[in-house]
Design an enzyme around this catalytic site. Structure first.
Site, PDB file in Angstrom:
ATOM      1  N   THR A  37      34.686   5.929  47.721  1.00 44.30           N
ATOM      2  CA  THR A  37      35.595   5.983  48.869  1.00 44.30           C
ATOM      3  C   THR A  37      37.023   5.823  48.349  1.00 44.30           C
ATOM      4  O   THR A  37      37.237   5.132  47.356  1.00 44.30           O
ATOM      5  CB  THR A  37      35.246   4.833  49.837  1.00 44.30           C
ATOM      6  OG1 THR A  37      33.971   5.116  50.401  1.00 44.30           O
ATOM      7  CG2 THR A  37      36.265   4.675  50.948  1.00 44.30           C
ATOM      8  N   ARG A  87      25.475   8.078  61.631  1.00 46.19           N
ATOM      9  CA  ARG A  87      26.040   6.760  61.278  1.00 46.19           C
ATOM     10  C   ARG A  87      27.531   6.878  60.964  1.00 46.19           C
ATOM     11  O   ARG A  87      27.981   7.802  60.289  1.00 46.19           O
ATOM     12  CB  ARG A  87      25.287   6.229  60.064  1.00 46.19           C
ATOM     13  CG  ARG A  87      25.793   4.888  59.513  1.00 46.19           C
ATOM     14  CD  ARG A  87      26.729   5.081  58.349  1.00 46.19           C
ATOM     15  NE  ARG A  87      27.071   3.805  57.722  1.00 46.19           N
ATOM     16  CZ  ARG A  87      28.032   3.662  56.814  1.00 46.19           C
ATOM     17  NH1 ARG A  87      28.729   4.712  56.416  1.00 46.19           N
ATOM     18  NH2 ARG A  87      28.293   2.484  56.290  1.00 46.19           N
ATOM     19  N   VAL A  88      28.307   5.912  61.447  1.00 47.07           N
ATOM     20  CA  VAL A  88      29.737   5.835  61.132  1.00 47.07           C
ATOM     21  C   VAL A  88      29.998   4.478  60.496  1.00 47.07           C
ATOM     22  O   VAL A  88      29.540   3.449  61.012  1.00 47.07           O
ATOM     23  CB  VAL A  88      30.585   5.992  62.415  1.00 47.07           C
ATOM     24  CG1 VAL A  88      32.059   5.807  62.108  1.00 47.07           C
ATOM     25  CG2 VAL A  88      30.344   7.359  63.052  1.00 47.07           C
ATOM     26  N   GLY A  89      30.712   4.457  59.374  1.00 51.97           N
ATOM     27  CA  GLY A  89      31.008   3.199  58.691  1.00 51.97           C
ATOM     28  C   GLY A  89      32.343   2.623  59.127  1.00 51.97           C
ATOM     29  O   GLY A  89      32.861   2.926  60.214  1.00 51.97           O
ATOM     30  N   ASP A  90      32.901   1.803  58.274  1.00 55.32           N
ATOM     31  CA  ASP A  90      34.160   1.109  58.600  1.00 55.32           C
ATOM     32  C   ASP A  90      35.393   1.989  58.398  1.00 55.32           C
ATOM     33  O   ASP A  90      36.441   1.754  58.995  1.00 55.32           O
ATOM     34  CB  ASP A  90      34.313  -0.139  57.727  1.00 55.32           C
ATOM     35  CG  ASP A  90      34.322   0.215  56.233  1.00 55.32           C
ATOM     36  OD1 ASP A  90      33.548   1.111  55.815  1.00 55.32           O
ATOM     37  OD2 ASP A  90      35.102  -0.394  55.479  1.00 55.32           O
ATOM     38  N   THR A 114      36.771  -0.739  51.142  1.00 52.24           N
ATOM     39  CA  THR A 114      35.639   0.062  50.660  1.00 52.24           C
ATOM     40  C   THR A 114      34.442  -0.855  50.462  1.00 52.24           C
ATOM     41  O   THR A 114      34.598  -2.004  50.066  1.00 52.24           O
ATOM     42  CB  THR A 114      35.980   0.780  49.332  1.00 52.24           C
ATOM     43  OG1 THR A 114      34.770   1.369  48.817  1.00 52.24           O
ATOM     44  CG2 THR A 114      36.553  -0.148  48.274  1.00 52.24           C
ATOM     45  N   GLY A 115      33.253  -0.316  50.719  1.00 52.79           N
ATOM     46  CA  GLY A 115      32.058  -1.141  50.521  1.00 52.79           C
ATOM     47  C   GLY A 115      31.046  -0.891  51.623  1.00 52.79           C
ATOM     48  O   GLY A 115      31.112   0.136  52.311  1.00 52.79           O
ATOM     49  N   GLY A 141      29.998  -0.670  54.797  1.00 52.52           N
ATOM     50  CA  GLY A 141      30.863  -0.611  55.967  1.00 52.52           C
ATOM     51  C   GLY A 141      30.418  -1.461  57.137  1.00 52.52           C
ATOM     52  O   GLY A 141      31.258  -2.010  57.868  1.00 52.52           O
TER      53      GLY A 141
HETATM   54  N1  ASP Z   1      32.894   1.888  53.394  1.00 47.85           N
HETATM   55  C1  ASP Z   1      32.229   3.172  53.297  1.00 47.85           C
HETATM   56  C2  ASP Z   1      31.261   3.292  54.443  1.00 47.85           C
HETATM   57  O1  ASP Z   1      30.622   2.330  54.776  1.00 47.85           O
HETATM   58  C3  ASP Z   1      31.519   3.382  52.004  1.00 47.85           C
HETATM   59  C4  ASP Z   1      32.232   2.922  50.736  1.00 47.85           C
HETATM   60  O2  ASP Z   1      33.358   2.462  50.796  1.00 47.85           O
HETATM   61  O3  ASP Z   1      31.646   3.025  49.646  1.00 47.85           O
HETATM   62  O4  ASP Z   1      31.097   4.371  54.948  1.00 47.85           O
END
Ligand code: ASP
Length: 337
Positions: free
Chosen positions: A198, A226-229, A249-250, A252
């Protein structure tokens, strides 16, 4: 030489000084920090060639943003330029090189926020826009809304005349292999390594305005739209002048539950924490509920901070005081200041 000529010569020397000298002297402070994702990656797993390529990708992104900021451009333009560069780089999980959903599609999320006006734009699950971050900016500037999703966002993108690509444009063999590995070993609902990628940027411009931007393909094997952060303002992205700008990032789901990006800013505004403490404390709250990842933050004076609880986060910084790109990858490597 006549008196008149001497006078005009000295006037032009004066004029030259006026054009030349103050440009450097009046450059006000600017600052930029970038990330290219966090994840579980052992040092031994990264070949020297790959490390070089990732660092070069971060350098190019930092240089693209620095060019804007150095010339007196806005932090909004700078973070968009940085993220576009990384979206076009197939190494990162955003734009070309995005990870695949369980069905083998690329569904892209992005958001951007202007710290001066608190305006924001976001898109979720888009499939045809080459640079989702520019679509997020179009949502902010050309629509009355903050977030558009899926077919509607794709349609808006076309209407706005943004560059459209065939869905196959985003595919890379490496990401496809990651999907195949995930499909074979299906215990995890989502790939727990999320293997980096990301991208995000935070910046302070010479006018003292902050901005933040984040873009991603999400997580390998995501399902059910699905929707992340990343596209959620306050979770993956936030900016408020005089306080801070954040890109996360991470995993989410955890960053959403801890409203991570806004949390960093509130810690600074309400608890008086410095930006590094606020970044660390926010990451501690993510750790506590079982999440992992990292974030970049910048305070109102342009001081960058990097927080992470993973083995690494691709990251870098550049500023008016240190105008050459500096990067780091592993968590035990010191972050650029
Ligand atoms: N934060 C992103 C999500 O959850 C993924 C990532 O940052 O690796 O979609």
């Amino acid at each position: 030489m006549t008196l008149c000529k001497i006078r005009s010569l000295s006037l032009s020397i004066l004029a030259l000084c006026a054009v030349g000298a103050p440009a450097a002297a009046t450059e006000r402070p600017w600052s930029l920090a970038v990330h290219g994702g966090s994840g579980v990656l052992e040092r031994s797993e990264l070949t020297p060639e790959k490390e070089k390529a990732y660092r070069a990708g971060l350098d190019a992104a930092l240089e693209a943003g620095a060019k804007v900021l150095k010339a007196g451009g806005s932090s909004l333009d700078a973070v968009e330029a940085v993220v576009r560069t990384l979206e076009d780089n197939p190494l990162f999980n955003a734009g070309k090189g995005a990870v695949f959903t369980a069905e083998g599609r690329n569904e892209l999320d992005a958001s951007i926020m202007d710290g001066a006006t608190l305006k924001a734009g976001a898109v979720a699950g888009v499939t045809r826009t080459r640079n989702p971050i520019s679509l997020a900016r179009a949502v902010m500037e050309k629509s009355p809304h903050v977030m558009l999703a899926r077919e509607g966002a794709d349609l808006f993108s076309k209407e706005q005349g943004l560059e459209q690509v065939e869905p196959g444009y985003f595919r890379t063999e490496e990401r496809w292999k990651q999907l195949e590995t995930w499909r074979k070993d299906h215990q995890a609902m989502l790939d727990p390594t999320h293997l980096f990628g990301t991208v995000g940027a935070v910046a302070l411009d010479q006018a003292g305005h902050l901005a933040a931007a984040t873009s991603t393909g999400g997580m390998t094997g995501k399902r059910w739209a699905r929707v992340g952060d990343t596209p959620i303002i306050g979770a993956g992205t936030y900016a408020r002048d005089g306080v801070c700008a954040v890109s996360a990032t991470g995993s989410g789901e955890y960053f959403i539950r801890e409203t991570a990006a806004r949390q960093v800013c509130d810690r600074i505004a309400w608890k008086g924490e410095d930006v590094q403490t606020a970044a660390d404390q926010t990451m501690a709250s993510i750790t506590k509920i079982g999440g992992d990842g990292g974030l970049i933050a910048m305070d109102g004076q342009g001081r960058p901070a990097f927080g992470m609880n993973d083995l690494g986060m691709y990251r870098g910084a550049i500023s008016s005081t240190t105008p050459t790109p500096r990067t780091a990858i592993f968590s035990n490597e010191s972050s650029p200041r």
